[in-house]
Design an enzyme around this catalytic site. Structure first.
Site, PDB file in Angstrom:
ATOM      1  N   PHE A  55       1.263   5.045   0.859  1.00  0.00           N
ATOM      2  CA  PHE A  55       0.664   6.065   1.712  1.00  0.00           C
ATOM      3  C   PHE A  55       1.275   7.413   1.348  1.00  0.00           C
ATOM      4  O   PHE A  55       2.455   7.491   1.004  1.00  0.00           O
ATOM      5  CB  PHE A  55       0.974   5.793   3.188  1.00  0.00           C
ATOM      6  CG  PHE A  55       0.271   4.586   3.738  1.00  0.00           C
ATOM      7  CD1 PHE A  55      -0.896   4.714   4.470  1.00  0.00           C
ATOM      8  CD2 PHE A  55       0.784   3.316   3.524  1.00  0.00           C
ATOM      9  CE1 PHE A  55      -1.545   3.606   4.976  1.00  0.00           C
ATOM     10  CE2 PHE A  55       0.142   2.198   4.025  1.00  0.00           C
ATOM     11  CZ  PHE A  55      -1.021   2.342   4.755  1.00  0.00           C
ATOM     12  N   THR A  62       0.866  -1.175   0.000  1.00  0.00           N
ATOM     13  CA  THR A  62       0.000   0.000   0.000  1.00  0.00           C
ATOM     14  C   THR A  62       0.900   1.221   0.000  1.00  0.00           C
ATOM     15  O   THR A  62       1.892   1.271   0.740  1.00  0.00           O
ATOM     16  CB  THR A  62      -0.921   0.027   1.227  1.00  0.00           C
ATOM     17  OG1 THR A  62      -1.732  -1.133   1.186  1.00  0.00           O
ATOM     18  CG2 THR A  62      -1.835   1.246   1.217  1.00  0.00           C
TER      19      THR A  62
END
Ligand code: PEP
Ligand code: MN
Length: 687
Positions: A292, A290
């Site tokens: 960020f 992921t």
């Protein structure tokens, strides 16, 4: 005594074993402390190296040195009887940390060092966002967390000053872009100041004693559920319950203490809330990363030596090939694009917003040159920020293969005159040979060869009045309908307009007669709502220097009709336009509407000189409002003709079915018949 256990001997042995074990454990503790001490010393040296690189202006990242270092360590591994796998894994971590520390050091020296940081995240302690927040701030002595329920709340915390940064997930290698975060970045004024990629390892976590076989429900964040869909599909009769965040769902199930309920969370969260991992690594893809981003109220400056990325959001103009022109501009400067994402805009469902990430720093001249070209092909363009990026590698230059190169047009020449940063009007200024901008309002082109006629009442008074007027505008060949709903009147006792109700009437008339509508917005807090219905947002003369309002309309994707302040110089006028453009909105139409002079025989003095002056100084289209300049119906037509003769791209004229009963500006309003006659006169210029 044979066969009898010596009851005193056994504890003796146990005691000896125990103390030996304690000694050994003490040794391990001391060695571990030594490792920590060495890691800390290594960090200090890394910071010194960063300072030295900065002083000597040496490139920040040296891939061959990093590789050589690792190879050296691997070569020495045997000498210490350590296996290569361990050494390579440990050193990759050490080197990554060193790089992080160096980036942070350089960035701190550019942006000012802080010891403590307040970080807003969506979720609670133990969430993946929390982990990302820690990774993003390796040098920080103190981190305070502001846990938020929604992504938007984390951004609000930054805007309100309750947090220095918000750390938000923006994309995942399995489930793709996180649309809500993209939309929030567009809607809020925050800047991206950092990014980090996190390997996310989803687990099923349950209360001690729980097992997968007994589960009836699993709580999980929708993102986590999407990333583990294959695993979840394989569980029979287990209900998925959506939760607002991973760590929170772990906390909840810990509180519920029910063996049949589990959560999707990471190992940290399980540890934090005393839960057991029932299954680990259940993501569809093993390399489930992921990304960020950290966002702050102000943009960060990235040192030129630090490899960086820049993020943009833009909407391209309606000309065929605009997006290709934008992409080509990056290609021409050899700047790699690393991401392109698109989202429908809120105002106009079929107008896409493109989010682009490229390798480079906004402070770099090459990037500035690209943006200058990009701007010509966009209706909206905002730089979301430049920020250090750890995972950029020196890219391979494309080998010239002309037959395979997408070349929509020749790359535009580099600006012949001043660079963008030298001009007082970086965005509004016109450079030699720069073409004029044509603003497209739902297919009506302002700034091209056709004279665009905009007409309508000063103020919307009733549905009947606005319908009648719209019909006349259409039949006479007008292209847009004007009408004030919020009227900034000199006297507080004068008619102030019908407000939102008036806007509905104007929008209805515009829809029925197929005319885009223009209406004035007077307050920053009205802008968002106004942009939902108005096709063009007008900024009135009294608000030309209302900078909060200018910035706010600058963030919308609606064209702006900016009227010249009645006492504003052309320089101030262009600076006001600059505010709108800097906000991202590239569709600005300038309007000369008369200025205050010593002369009192007309309401204002139409500054005809301003039109050719503006056309020389700016690429933006210029129109004339003869009505407010004149203040007198009889002067409107001659001033309109003067405006056209001197090069205005359009006119905005006040008309009324019955000027005698008009609630505002009746004396300067043309009748519908007068307007038709004016249109006849201008027929060779209006198509
Ligand atoms: C208007 O166009 O309705 C208006 C109020 O104009 P100005 O801001 O130029 O006075
Ligand atoms: Mn008016």
């Amino acid at each position: 005594m044979q066969g009898i256990i010596d009851s005193t001997d056994q504890p003796e042995t146990n005691n000896q074993d125990q103390s030996q074990l304690d000694d050994l454990r003490g040794d391990v503790d001391r060695i571990d402390d030594g490792i920590l001490d060495l890691l800390s010393k290594r960090r200090d040296v890394a910071r010194k190296i960063a300072a030295e690189k900065q002083r000597a202006e040496r490139p920040f990242r040296d891939d061959s040195r990093e590789e050589a270092l690792l190879i050296e360590r691997l070569a020495s591994a045997g000498k210490y009887q350590l296996d290569a796998d361990l050494v390579s894994r440990v050193w990759e971590q050490i080197m990554a940390d060193s790089l992080r520390v160096q980036f942070d050091y350089i960035q701190d020296s550019v942006n000012g060092r802080k010891d403590a940081v307040i970080i807003a995240i969506q979720g609670v302690e133990g969430s993946n966002s929390h982990q990302a927040a820690i990774e993003l701030t390796p040098n920080m002595n103190e981190r305070e967390l502001v846990p938020c329920t929604r992504f938007g709340d984390a951004i609000t915390a930054v805007k309100d000053g309750r947090a220095n940064v918000a750390v938000l997930p923006i994309e995942n290698t399995t489930s793709g872009a996180i649309a809500e975060v993209y939309d929030l970045l567009l809607d809020s004024k925050v800047s991206i100041v950092g990014e980090v990629k996190l390997l996310v390892n989803h687990c099923v976590v349950g209360v001690p004693g729980a097992s997968l076989a007994d589960l009836k429900s699993i709580h999980g964040h929708p993102q986590a559920v999407a990333q583990c869909s294959n695993f979840l599909a394989g569980l029979d009769d287990v209900e998925v319950v959506y939760a607002s965040d991973t760590a929170l769902s772990a906390r909840r199930i810990a509180e519920m203490a029910n063996h049949s309920v589990a959560a999707l969370a990471n190992e940290d969260a399980a540890r934090l809330y005393g839960l057991e991992v029932l299954a680990s690594g259940i993501n569809n893809r093993k390399s489930n990363y992921t990304r960020f981003v950290a966002v702050a109220a102000e943009p960060a400056t990235v040192d030129p030596q630090v490899p960086s990325k820049t993020s943009l959001v833009l909407s391209v103009s309606n000309e065929a090939g605009s997006l290709a022109e934008v992409l080509n501009a990056f290609r021409a400067e050899d700047i790699p694009l690393v991401k392109l994402e698109s989202r429908p805009t809120v105002d106009d469902a079929w107008q896409e917003m493109f989010y682009m990430d490229f390798e480079g720093n906004i402070g770099d001249q090459r990037v500035q040159r690209v943006l200058e070209i990009v701007r010509r092909h966009t209706m909206y363009l905002r730089v979301l920020g430049s920020y250090p990026s750890r995972d950029l590698r020196p890219h391979r230059r494309p080998s010239p293969q002309p037959e395979r190169v997408l070349r929509v047009s020749e790359p535009s020449p580099q600006p012949a005159v001043k660079t963008a940063s030298d001009s007082p009007y970086r965005l509004a200024g016109r450079r030699e040979s720069q073409p004029e901008t044509v603003v497209d309002v739902n297919g009506v082109l302002i700034g091209g060869p056709d004279l665009v006629m905009i007409a309508g009442p000063c103020a919307v008074e009733s549905i009947d009045q606005v319908m009648k007027t719209a019909k006349a505008v259409k039949e006479s060949g007008g292209k847009m309908l004007r009408g004030g709903c919020f009227k900034p009147r000199t006297s507080p006792y004068s008619f102030q307009g019908l407000g939102w109700e008036g806007l509905d009437m104007l929008a209805e008339a515009g829809r029925v007669y197929g005319l885009p509508i223009v209406t004035e917005v007077t307050a920053p807090e009205h802008v968002e709502r106004m942009a939902e219905k108005a096709d063009v947002l007008q900024i009135g003369t009294r608000n030309m220097q209302n900078f909060a309002l200018l910035s706010e309309v600058g963030r919308t994707n609606r064209p702006v009709l900016l009227k010249r302040g009645m006492s504003a110089s052309i320089d101030e006028f262009l600076q006001a336009a600059e505010y709108v453009l800097a906000g991202g909105n590239q569709r600005v139409i300038l309007c000369e509407r008369g200025i205050r002079t010593f002369e009192t025989s007309s309401r204002n003095t139409l500054d005809v000189t301003a039109i050719p002056v503006l056309r020389r100084r700016t690429h933006l289209p210029v129109i004339v409002d003869p009505s407010h300049a004149a203040g007198d119906r009889d002067l409107v037509v001659p001033l309109a003709m003067a405006g056209v003769a001197i090069g205005a791209h359009g006119l905005i004229v006040e008309i009324h079915p019955d000027p005698a009963t008009a609630l505002s500006d009746g004396p300067q309003s043309l009748t519908l018949e007068d307007f038709d006659a004016l249109m006849q006169t201008l027929s060779d210029r209006v198509h």
